[in-house]
Motif scaffolding. Structure first.
Motif, PDB file in Angstrom:
ATOM      1  N   GLY A  18       0.769  -1.233   0.000  1.00 39.69           N
ATOM      2  CA  GLY A  18       0.000   0.000   0.000  1.00 39.69           C
ATOM      3  C   GLY A  18       0.795   1.274   0.000  1.00 39.69           C
ATOM      4  O   GLY A  18       0.221   2.374  -0.038  1.00 39.69           O
ATOM      5  N   ARG A  19       2.101   1.187   0.030  1.00 40.41           N
ATOM      6  CA  ARG A  19       2.942   2.386   0.037  1.00 40.41           C
ATOM      7  C   ARG A  19       3.753   2.479  -1.249  1.00 40.41           C
ATOM      8  O   ARG A  19       4.116   1.454  -1.840  1.00 40.41           O
ATOM      9  CB  ARG A  19       3.903   2.369   1.238  1.00 40.41           C
ATOM     10  N   LEU A  20       4.051   3.693  -1.656  1.00 41.01           N
ATOM     11  CA  LEU A  20       4.907   3.914  -2.812  1.00 41.01           C
ATOM     12  C   LEU A  20       6.360   3.783  -2.380  1.00 41.01           C
ATOM     13  O   LEU A  20       6.831   4.501  -1.484  1.00 41.01           O
ATOM     14  CB  LEU A  20       4.654   5.304  -3.397  1.00 41.01           C
ATOM     15  N   VAL A  21       7.074   2.863  -3.009  1.00 40.02           N
ATOM     16  CA  VAL A  21       8.492   2.672  -2.705  1.00 40.02           C
ATOM     17  C   VAL A  21       9.334   3.679  -3.470  1.00 40.02           C
ATOM     18  O   VAL A  21      10.185   4.366  -2.902  1.00 40.02           O
ATOM     19  CB  VAL A  21       8.935   1.231  -3.047  1.00 40.02           C
ATOM     20  N   VAL A  22       9.089   3.786  -4.783  1.00 38.47           N
ATOM     21  CA  VAL A  22       9.890   4.680  -5.614  1.00 38.47           C
ATOM     22  C   VAL A  22       9.194   4.881  -6.956  1.00 38.47           C
ATOM     23  O   VAL A  22       8.457   4.009  -7.422  1.00 38.47           O
ATOM     24  CB  VAL A  22      11.314   4.101  -5.835  1.00 38.47           C
ATOM     25  N   THR A  23       9.405   6.028  -7.555  1.00 40.27           N
ATOM     26  CA  THR A  23       8.989   6.296  -8.926  1.00 40.27           C
ATOM     27  C   THR A  23      10.215   6.763  -9.695  1.00 40.27           C
ATOM     28  O   THR A  23      11.008   7.567  -9.192  1.00 40.27           O
ATOM     29  CB  THR A  23       7.911   7.389  -8.992  1.00 40.27           C
ATOM     30  N   GLY A  24      10.369   6.257 -10.919  1.00 42.51           N
ATOM     31  CA  GLY A  24      11.509   6.694 -11.722  1.00 42.51           C
ATOM     32  C   GLY A  24      11.599   5.933 -13.023  1.00 42.51           C
ATOM     33  O   GLY A  24      10.698   5.179 -13.397  1.00 42.51           O
ATOM     34  N   ARG A  25      12.697   6.134 -13.714  1.00 44.29           N
ATOM     35  CA  ARG A  25      12.943   5.414 -14.953  1.00 44.29           C
ATOM     36  C   ARG A  25      13.139   3.929 -14.653  1.00 44.29           C
ATOM     37  O   ARG A  25      13.606   3.573 -13.565  1.00 44.29           O
ATOM     38  CB  ARG A  25      14.180   5.967 -15.656  1.00 44.29           C
ATOM     39  N   PRO A  26      12.801   3.054 -15.608  1.00 42.79           N
ATOM     40  CA  PRO A  26      12.941   1.613 -15.343  1.00 42.79           C
ATOM     41  C   PRO A  26      14.317   1.214 -14.821  1.00 42.79           C
ATOM     42  O   PRO A  26      14.416   0.447 -13.857  1.00 42.79           O
ATOM     43  CB  PRO A  26      12.653   0.988 -16.714  1.00 42.79           C
ATOM     44  N   ALA A  27      15.378   1.734 -15.419  1.00 44.14           N
ATOM     45  CA  ALA A  27      16.720   1.335 -14.995  1.00 44.14           C
ATOM     46  C   ALA A  27      17.015   1.768 -13.566  1.00 44.14           C
ATOM     47  O   ALA A  27      17.808   1.118 -12.859  1.00 44.14           O
ATOM     48  CB  ALA A  27      17.756   1.925 -15.949  1.00 44.14           C
ATOM     49  N   ASP A  28      16.384   2.854 -13.115  1.00 44.55           N
ATOM     50  CA  ASP A  28      16.623   3.343 -11.760  1.00 44.55           C
ATOM     51  C   ASP A  28      15.770   2.603 -10.729  1.00 44.55           C
ATOM     52  O   ASP A  28      16.172   2.458  -9.566  1.00 44.55           O
ATOM     53  CB  ASP A  28      16.328   4.843 -11.684  1.00 44.55           C
ATOM     54  N   VAL A  29      14.575   2.167 -11.147  1.00 45.34           N
ATOM     55  CA  VAL A  29      13.661   1.484 -10.219  1.00 45.34           C
ATOM     56  C   VAL A  29      13.990   0.004 -10.097  1.00 45.34           C
ATOM     57  O   VAL A  29      13.993  -0.565  -9.005  1.00 45.34           O
ATOM     58  CB  VAL A  29      12.200   1.670 -10.689  1.00 45.34           C
ATOM     59  N   LEU A  30      14.312  -0.627 -11.221  1.00 47.83           N
ATOM     60  CA  LEU A  30      14.451  -2.079 -11.264  1.00 47.83           C
ATOM     61  C   LEU A  30      15.884  -2.512 -10.951  1.00 47.83           C
ATOM     62  O   LEU A  30      16.570  -3.130 -11.765  1.00 47.83           O
ATOM     63  CB  LEU A  30      14.005  -2.605 -12.627  1.00 47.83           C
ATOM     64  N   THR A  31      16.323  -2.219  -9.765  1.00 53.15           N
ATOM     65  CA  THR A  31      17.638  -2.683  -9.330  1.00 53.15           C
ATOM     66  C   THR A  31      17.482  -4.043  -8.653  1.00 53.15           C
ATOM     67  O   THR A  31      16.429  -4.345  -8.074  1.00 53.15           O
ATOM     68  CB  THR A  31      18.272  -1.695  -8.344  1.00 53.15           C
ATOM     69  N   PRO A  32      18.517  -4.881  -8.715  1.00 53.41           N
ATOM     70  CA  PRO A  32      18.373  -6.215  -8.104  1.00 53.41           C
ATOM     71  C   PRO A  32      18.104  -6.152  -6.607  1.00 53.41           C
ATOM     72  O   PRO A  32      17.326  -6.950  -6.077  1.00 53.41           O
ATOM     73  CB  PRO A  32      19.723  -6.888  -8.420  1.00 53.41           C
ATOM     74  N   GLU A  33      18.740  -5.190  -5.918  1.00 55.53           N
ATOM     75  CA  GLU A  33      18.542  -5.086  -4.474  1.00 55.53           C
ATOM     76  C   GLU A  33      17.096  -4.715  -4.146  1.00 55.53           C
ATOM     77  O   GLU A  33      16.471  -5.289  -3.248  1.00 55.53           O
ATOM     78  CB  GLU A  33      19.495  -4.038  -3.887  1.00 55.53           C
ATOM     79  N   ARG A  34      16.552  -3.746  -4.882  1.00 53.06           N
ATOM     80  CA  ARG A  34      15.199  -3.280  -4.590  1.00 53.06           C
ATOM     81  C   ARG A  34      14.165  -4.352  -4.930  1.00 53.06           C
ATOM     82  O   ARG A  34      13.233  -4.603  -4.152  1.00 53.06           O
ATOM     83  CB  ARG A  34      14.912  -1.993  -5.357  1.00 53.06           C
ATOM     84  N   ILE A  35      14.288  -4.974  -6.098  1.00 49.52           N
ATOM     85  CA  ILE A  35      13.317  -5.999  -6.499  1.00 49.52           C
ATOM     86  C   ILE A  35      13.393  -7.197  -5.561  1.00 49.52           C
ATOM     87  O   ILE A  35      12.362  -7.764  -5.156  1.00 49.52           O
ATOM     88  CB  ILE A  35      13.548  -6.420  -7.961  1.00 49.52           C
ATOM     89  N   THR A  36      14.585  -7.597  -5.201  1.00 49.90           N
ATOM     90  CA  THR A  36      14.746  -8.715  -4.266  1.00 49.90           C
ATOM     91  C   THR A  36      14.083  -8.401  -2.934  1.00 49.90           C
ATOM     92  O   THR A  36      13.398  -9.250  -2.339  1.00 49.90           O
ATOM     93  CB  THR A  36      16.239  -9.025  -4.048  1.00 49.90           C
ATOM     94  N   ASP A  37      14.253  -7.167  -2.459  1.00 49.94           N
ATOM     95  CA  ASP A  37      13.673  -6.771  -1.178  1.00 49.94           C
ATOM     96  C   ASP A  37      12.153  -6.710  -1.243  1.00 49.94           C
ATOM     97  O   ASP A  37      11.467  -7.252  -0.356  1.00 49.94           O
ATOM     98  CB  ASP A  37      14.244  -5.409  -0.773  1.00 49.94           C
ATOM     99  N   VAL A  38      11.603  -6.078  -2.279  1.00 51.23           N
ATOM    100  CA  VAL A  38      10.159  -5.869  -2.365  1.00 51.23           C
ATOM    101  C   VAL A  38       9.421  -7.173  -2.654  1.00 51.23           C
ATOM    102  O   VAL A  38       8.373  -7.456  -2.062  1.00 51.23           O
ATOM    103  CB  VAL A  38       9.825  -4.798  -3.419  1.00 51.23           C
ATOM    104  N   TYR A  39       9.961  -7.975  -3.567  1.00 48.56           N
ATOM    105  CA  TYR A  39       9.280  -9.204  -3.968  1.00 48.56           C
ATOM    106  C   TYR A  39       9.687 -10.405  -3.110  1.00 48.56           C
ATOM    107  O   TYR A  39       9.135 -11.494  -3.280  1.00 48.56           O
ATOM    108  CB  TYR A  39       9.560  -9.506  -5.438  1.00 48.56           C
ATOM    109  N   ARG A  40      10.671 -10.196  -2.240  1.00 50.60           N
ATOM    110  CA  ARG A  40      11.119 -11.249  -1.326  1.00 50.60           C
ATOM    111  C   ARG A  40      11.560 -12.503  -2.078  1.00 50.60           C
ATOM    112  O   ARG A  40      11.254 -13.634  -1.678  1.00 50.60           O
ATOM    113  CB  ARG A  40      10.033 -11.579  -0.301  1.00 50.60           C
ATOM    114  N   TYR A  41      12.240 -12.245  -3.177  1.00 51.42           N
ATOM    115  CA  TYR A  41      12.802 -13.350  -3.947  1.00 51.42           C
ATOM    116  C   TYR A  41      14.011 -12.806  -4.698  1.00 51.42           C
ATOM    117  O   TYR A  41      13.925 -11.725  -5.298  1.00 51.42           O
ATOM    118  CB  TYR A  41      11.779 -13.932  -4.928  1.00 51.42           C
ATOM    119  N   PRO A  42      15.133 -13.530  -4.681  1.00 49.38           N
ATOM    120  CA  PRO A  42      16.349 -13.002  -5.321  1.00 49.38           C
ATOM    121  C   PRO A  42      16.219 -12.945  -6.845  1.00 49.38           C
ATOM    122  O   PRO A  42      15.690 -13.865  -7.469  1.00 49.38           O
ATOM    123  CB  PRO A  42      17.433 -13.994  -4.891  1.00 49.38           C
ATOM    124  N   VAL A  43      16.704 -11.856  -7.409  1.00 48.23           N
ATOM    125  CA  VAL A  43      16.691 -11.693  -8.857  1.00 48.23           C
ATOM    126  C   VAL A  43      18.052 -11.184  -9.328  1.00 48.23           C
ATOM    127  O   VAL A  43      18.833 -10.629  -8.543  1.00 48.23           O
ATOM    128  CB  VAL A  43      15.604 -10.702  -9.329  1.00 48.23           C
TER     129      VAL A  43
END
Length: 268
Positions: free
Chosen positions: A226-251
């Protein structure tokens, strides 16, 4: 009979949709918590996040289908609540996640429904052209005479998209438009969204597929519980650390060796 004034298209780069501090509380539970985004004419803005992140709720709030507890939403510079429904239908077109048609309308009739807001306006003369273009773009010409309840899930999804495209509003709000589609038609839908943005439309699209978001979005808003984590360009938003943290699965996140496109792969 008097003709109804037609709104001017928004200038490319101007804010088409603005959500500020949007909070939605249902049965005592906060589904959205102080979310703010803006979407500009000429861009594809993807909403991503895990199941239950609030993506579809945010889109429903923007469409006016979900009441908000706090915050504000403006469409084309005007508060959402100030719009008459018919005027709003000339400003934004909505593709819901579930588009069930239980009455035996034909595909042709459903697409033609997209032109209803333009009755008694100067754009009524564009009806035939708009419907024909939408049918061709979504690859449904071969079954326009069929009744919608007889279609497959993917065929229904493309019919619903054609109705939205035929509406020609300048703001497209699409909730998981690729969910029931095969690979080719997923790409076709997002290509159409990109073409609409290139023509000056503002497009908000809810997506689960991170690779589609990376490939087609100009900006991405990532939500979590329910909260906004970040807004930005795809390359800036889709970092492995952030996606791994939010989705709780390593990428892993890498660039395509030829095109340079961002690719997200789960670690297996």
């Amino acid at each position: 009979m008097s003709r109804i004034e037609v709104p001017e298209r928004l200038a490319t780069g101007s804010v088409a949709v603005a959500a500020s501090g949007v909070t939605v509380q249902i049965d005592g539970k906060r589904i959205l918590d102080d979310v703010s985004i803006d979407v500009r004419a000429g861009e594809v803005h993807a909403l991503i996040g895990p199941n239950g992140a609030g993506k579809s709720t945010l889109l429903s709030a923007i469409t006016g289908d979900q009441a908000i507890t706090a915050g504000s939403i403006d469409i084309a510079g005007r508060p959402l609540g100030d719009w008459a429904l018919r005027d709003l239908a000339r400003r934004r077109a909505v593709l819901l996640q579930h588009n069930e048609v239980f009455f035996p309308f034909t595909v042709q009739q459903v697409v033609e429904m997209g032109r209803a807001p333009w009755q008694r306006t100067e754009r009524e003369r564009d009806d035939d052209e708009a419907v024909a273009e939408a049918i061709a773009a979504t690859d449904i010409a071969r079954f326009t005479d069929r009744h919608v309840p007889s279609l497959s899930g993917g065929e229904r999804a493309r019919t619903a998209l054609a109705r939205v495209l035929a509406q020609r509003t300048g703001i497209l709000l699409l909730d998981e438009p690729t969910a029931a589609l095969d690979l080719r038609h997923q790409e076709d839908v997002l290509r159409l969204a990109r073409e609409a943005a290139a023509a000056g439309d503002a497009v908000i699209v809810v997506l689960h597929d991170l690779n589609l978001a990376a490939a087609y979005a100009d900006r991405i808003s990532l939500l979590q519980t329910g909260r906004l984590v970040v807004t930005g360009r795809p390359a800036d938003v889709l970092t492995p650390e952030r996606i791994t943290d939010v989705y709780r699965y390593p990428v892993e996140v890498m660039s395509h060796p030829t095109t340079g496109a961002t690719i997200i792969l789960p670690v297996r």
